[in-house]
Design an enzyme around this catalytic site. Structure first.
Site, PDB file in Angstrom:
ATOM      1  N   ALA A 204       0.874  -1.175   0.000  1.00  0.00           N
ATOM      2  CA  ALA A 204       0.000   0.000   0.000  1.00  0.00           C
ATOM      3  C   ALA A 204       0.910   1.223   0.000  1.00  0.00           C
ATOM      4  O   ALA A 204       2.065   1.149   0.427  1.00  0.00           O
ATOM      5  CB  ALA A 204      -0.869  -0.025   1.249  1.00  0.00           C
TER       6      ALA A 204
ATOM      7  N   GLY B 175       0.647  -4.943   0.978  1.00  0.00           N
ATOM      8  CA  GLY B 175      -0.564  -4.989   0.154  1.00  0.00           C
ATOM      9  C   GLY B 175      -0.309  -5.626  -1.204  1.00  0.00           C
ATOM     10  O   GLY B 175      -1.231  -6.178  -1.814  1.00  0.00           O
TER      11      GLY B 175
ATOM     12  N   GLU C  55      -0.578  -9.225  -0.595  1.00  0.00           N
ATOM     13  CA  GLU C  55      -1.993  -9.497  -0.302  1.00  0.00           C
ATOM     14  C   GLU C  55      -2.838  -9.447  -1.577  1.00  0.00           C
ATOM     15  O   GLU C  55      -3.759 -10.247  -1.751  1.00  0.00           O
ATOM     16  CB  GLU C  55      -2.498  -8.489   0.737  1.00  0.00           C
ATOM     17  CG  GLU C  55      -1.813  -8.704   2.085  1.00  0.00           C
ATOM     18  CD  GLU C  55      -2.050  -7.569   3.074  1.00  0.00           C
ATOM     19  OE1 GLU C  55      -1.761  -6.409   2.739  1.00  0.00           O
ATOM     20  OE2 GLU C  55      -2.532  -7.849   4.177  1.00  0.00           O
TER      21      GLU C  55
ATOM     22  N   GLU D  43       4.637  -5.036   7.120  1.00  0.00           N
ATOM     23  CA  GLU D  43       3.887  -3.993   7.832  1.00  0.00           C
ATOM     24  C   GLU D  43       4.380  -3.793   9.263  1.00  0.00           C
ATOM     25  O   GLU D  43       4.360  -2.690   9.803  1.00  0.00           O
ATOM     26  CB  GLU D  43       2.389  -4.337   7.857  1.00  0.00           C
ATOM     27  CG  GLU D  43       1.700  -4.238   6.506  1.00  0.00           C
ATOM     28  CD  GLU D  43       1.713  -5.519   5.688  1.00  0.00           C
ATOM     29  OE1 GLU D  43       2.527  -6.423   5.984  1.00  0.00           O
ATOM     30  OE2 GLU D  43       0.898  -5.612   4.748  1.00  0.00           O
TER      31      GLU D  43
HETATM   32  C1  HXC Z   1       5.066   4.398  -1.266  1.00  0.00           C
HETATM   33  C2  HXC Z   1       6.959   3.430  -2.088  1.00  0.00           C
HETATM   34  C3  HXC Z   1       6.599   2.189  -1.532  1.00  0.00           C
HETATM   35  C4  HXC Z   1       5.376   2.106  -0.816  1.00  0.00           C
HETATM   36  C5  HXC Z   1       8.487   1.957  -2.541  1.00  0.00           C
HETATM   37  N1  HXC Z   1       8.128   3.228  -2.709  1.00  0.00           N
HETATM   38  N2  HXC Z   1       7.574   1.293  -1.824  1.00  0.00           N
HETATM   39  N3  HXC Z   1       6.199   4.524  -1.962  1.00  0.00           N
HETATM   40  N4  HXC Z   1       4.662   3.233  -0.707  1.00  0.00           N
HETATM   41  N5  HXC Z   1       4.936   0.965  -0.278  1.00  0.00           N
HETATM   42  C6  HXC Z   1       8.860   4.289  -3.413  1.00  0.00           C
HETATM   43  C7  HXC Z   1      10.074   4.743  -2.636  1.00  0.00           C
HETATM   44  O1  HXC Z   1       9.699   5.699  -1.667  1.00  0.00           O
HETATM   45  C8  HXC Z   1      10.917   5.347  -3.732  1.00  0.00           C
HETATM   46  O2  HXC Z   1      10.408   6.621  -4.065  1.00  0.00           O
HETATM   47  C9  HXC Z   1      10.634   4.433  -4.924  1.00  0.00           C
HETATM   48  O3  HXC Z   1       9.402   3.774  -4.626  1.00  0.00           O
HETATM   49  C10 HXC Z   1      11.707   3.375  -5.113  1.00  0.00           C
HETATM   50  O4  HXC Z   1      11.876   2.675  -3.884  1.00  0.00           O
HETATM   51  P1  HXC Z   1      13.296   2.447  -3.191  1.00  0.00           P
HETATM   52  O5  HXC Z   1      13.043   2.185  -1.760  1.00  0.00           O
HETATM   53  O6  HXC Z   1      14.237   3.580  -3.515  1.00  0.00           O
HETATM   54  O7  HXC Z   1      13.799   1.133  -3.946  1.00  0.00           O
HETATM   55  P2  HXC Z   1      14.764  -0.003  -3.399  1.00  0.00           P
HETATM   56  O8  HXC Z   1      15.917   0.624  -2.641  1.00  0.00           O
HETATM   57  O9  HXC Z   1      15.051  -0.875  -4.573  1.00  0.00           O
HETATM   58  O10 HXC Z   1      13.920  -0.814  -2.320  1.00  0.00           O
HETATM   59  C11 HXC Z   1      12.779  -1.566  -2.746  1.00  0.00           C
HETATM   60  C12 HXC Z   1      11.920  -1.959  -1.509  1.00  0.00           C
HETATM   61  C13 HXC Z   1      11.584  -0.696  -0.690  1.00  0.00           C
HETATM   62  C14 HXC Z   1      12.674  -2.965  -0.654  1.00  0.00           C
HETATM   63  C15 HXC Z   1      10.645  -2.634  -2.062  1.00  0.00           C
HETATM   64  O11 HXC Z   1      11.037   0.302  -1.570  1.00  0.00           O
HETATM   65  C16 HXC Z   1      10.585  -0.932   0.401  1.00  0.00           C
HETATM   66  O12 HXC Z   1      10.925  -1.469   1.458  1.00  0.00           O
HETATM   67  N6  HXC Z   1       9.343  -0.462   0.204  1.00  0.00           N
HETATM   68  C17 HXC Z   1       8.297  -0.510   1.196  1.00  0.00           C
HETATM   69  C18 HXC Z   1       7.799  -1.913   1.376  1.00  0.00           C
HETATM   70  C19 HXC Z   1       6.718  -1.979   2.451  1.00  0.00           C
HETATM   71  O13 HXC Z   1       6.994  -1.674   3.631  1.00  0.00           O
HETATM   72  N7  HXC Z   1       5.515  -2.352   2.057  1.00  0.00           N
HETATM   73  C20 HXC Z   1       4.372  -2.466   2.978  1.00  0.00           C
HETATM   74  C21 HXC Z   1       3.596  -1.197   2.954  1.00  0.00           C
HETATM   75  S1  HXC Z   1       2.291  -1.231   4.148  1.00  0.00           S
HETATM   76  P3  HXC Z   1      11.338   7.942  -4.037  1.00  0.00           P
HETATM   77  O14 HXC Z   1      10.375   9.040  -4.318  1.00  0.00           O
HETATM   78  O15 HXC Z   1      11.989   7.986  -2.733  1.00  0.00           O
HETATM   79  O16 HXC Z   1      12.290   7.653  -5.162  1.00  0.00           O
HETATM   80  C22 HXC Z   1       1.101  -2.125   3.433  1.00  0.00           C
HETATM   81  C23 HXC Z   1      -0.163  -2.323   4.212  1.00  0.00           C
HETATM   82  C24 HXC Z   1      -1.158  -3.137   3.459  1.00  0.00           C
HETATM   83  O17 HXC Z   1       1.200  -2.599   2.350  1.00  0.00           O
HETATM   84  C25 HXC Z   1      -2.461  -3.231   4.144  1.00  0.00           C
HETATM   85  C26 HXC Z   1      -3.194  -1.981   4.253  1.00  0.00           C
HETATM   86  C27 HXC Z   1      -3.626  -1.356   2.965  1.00  0.00           C
END
Ligand code: HXC
Length: 257
Positions: free
Chosen positions: A65, A108, A111, A131
């Protein structure tokens, strides 16, 4: 369909949806949800479409998400706005949906893949429910669907630590149905969906209902449900045709009736 966050195509009887927010690794924001609902609804309304493939990019199916969209929300916002509720419609799709996952399927994203009927993974796929590292828990079904898919031990391990599973572990654990080389992923998923779309639609939809029922009810009730669906298919022209074609050593011509 003109979309900001998706690329939607048809390939014969298969609808292909690609998540397309490369700048955010396909993070799922409200626009993605609105457009996905529209695309699903259009494919469901279209009798020419028999199955759907949902995919992302090579680097990410979806990284979760959208954290930037969620961060400022408070309890009243998410509770009163039924945040996430809209995804239920995606999970309830009647036509078969195959998730073709390459790269990250996190939070998400994992999911959403699990809302599909099955997952074909590229050898580069990585699944996770991170999460907990953000101070929350899965909210789109991760604690429930992942546990049903891989069992309590692996689900607890992933949901409590936020660690990722690679494609091999995901296949070993039953989360994905098969692994293919990354450059063959979409072709393989399209070919699989085309096979499903070529079969008798009533039997395909009932097969999907029957398998899903296995996760929701007792064995006794599930068997009864399956038996009734099986019986009901003898009311279709396609049952006569499918069996006649076998006996006559020819290909069946299904009418979806
Ligand atoms: C918003 C995101 C994002 C996310 C990545 N980006 N994941 N933006 N929401 N979930 C954005 C980053 O901010 C970045 O933007 C760009 O995408 C590239 O990501 P990087 O982190 O620079 O890439 P990398 O170093 O290759 O790392 C990849 C990654 C990492 C390991 C996937 O991005 C990551 O850990 N993302 C978050 C994963 C996460 O925690 N997901 C769960 C979310 S909560 P900028 O602008 O900085 O370049 C969830 C809840 C679900 O999903 C249930 C409720 C709805």
């Amino acid at each position: 369909m003109a979309c900001e966050t998706l690329i939607v195509e048809t390939h014969g009887a298969v609808g292909l949806i690609r998540l397309n927010r490369p700048q955010a690794l396909n993070a799922l924001n409200s626009t993605v949800l609105a457009e996905l609902r529209q695309a699903y609804s259009a494919f469901h309304a279209d009798d020419a479409i028999g199955a759907i493939v949902l995919t992302g990019s090579e680097k990410a199916f979806a990284a979760g998400a959208d954290i930037k969209e969620m961060q400022p929300l408070d309890f009243a916002d998410v509770y009163m706005g039924d945040f996430i509720g809209g995804w239920d419609e995606i999970a309830r799709a009647r036509k078969p949906v195959i998730a073709a996952v390459s790269g990250f399927a996190l939070g998400g994203g994992c999911e959403l893949a699990m809302m599909c009927d099955f997952i074909i993974a590229a050898d580069t796929a990585k699944f996770g429910q991170p999460e907990i590292t953000l101070g929350v828990i899965p909210g789109m079904g991760g604690s429930q669907r992942l546990t049903r898919a891989v069992g309590k031990a692996k689900a607890m391990d992933m949901v409590l630590t936020g660690r990722m599973m690679d494609a091999a572990e995901a296949e070993r654990s039953g989360l994905v149905s098969r692994i293919v080389p990354a450059d063959k992923l979409v072709d393989e998923a399209l070919a699989t969906a085309a096979k499903i779309a070529s079969l008798s639609r009533p039997s395909v939809l009932m097969a999907k209902e029957a398998v899903n029922r296995a996760l929701e009810t007792t064995l006794e009730e599930g068997l009864r449900f399956e038996r009734r669906l099986f019986h009901s298919l003898f009311a279709t022209e396609d049952q006569k045709e499918g069996m006649a074609a076998f006996i006559e050593k020819r290909k069946p011509v299904f009418k979806n009736r």
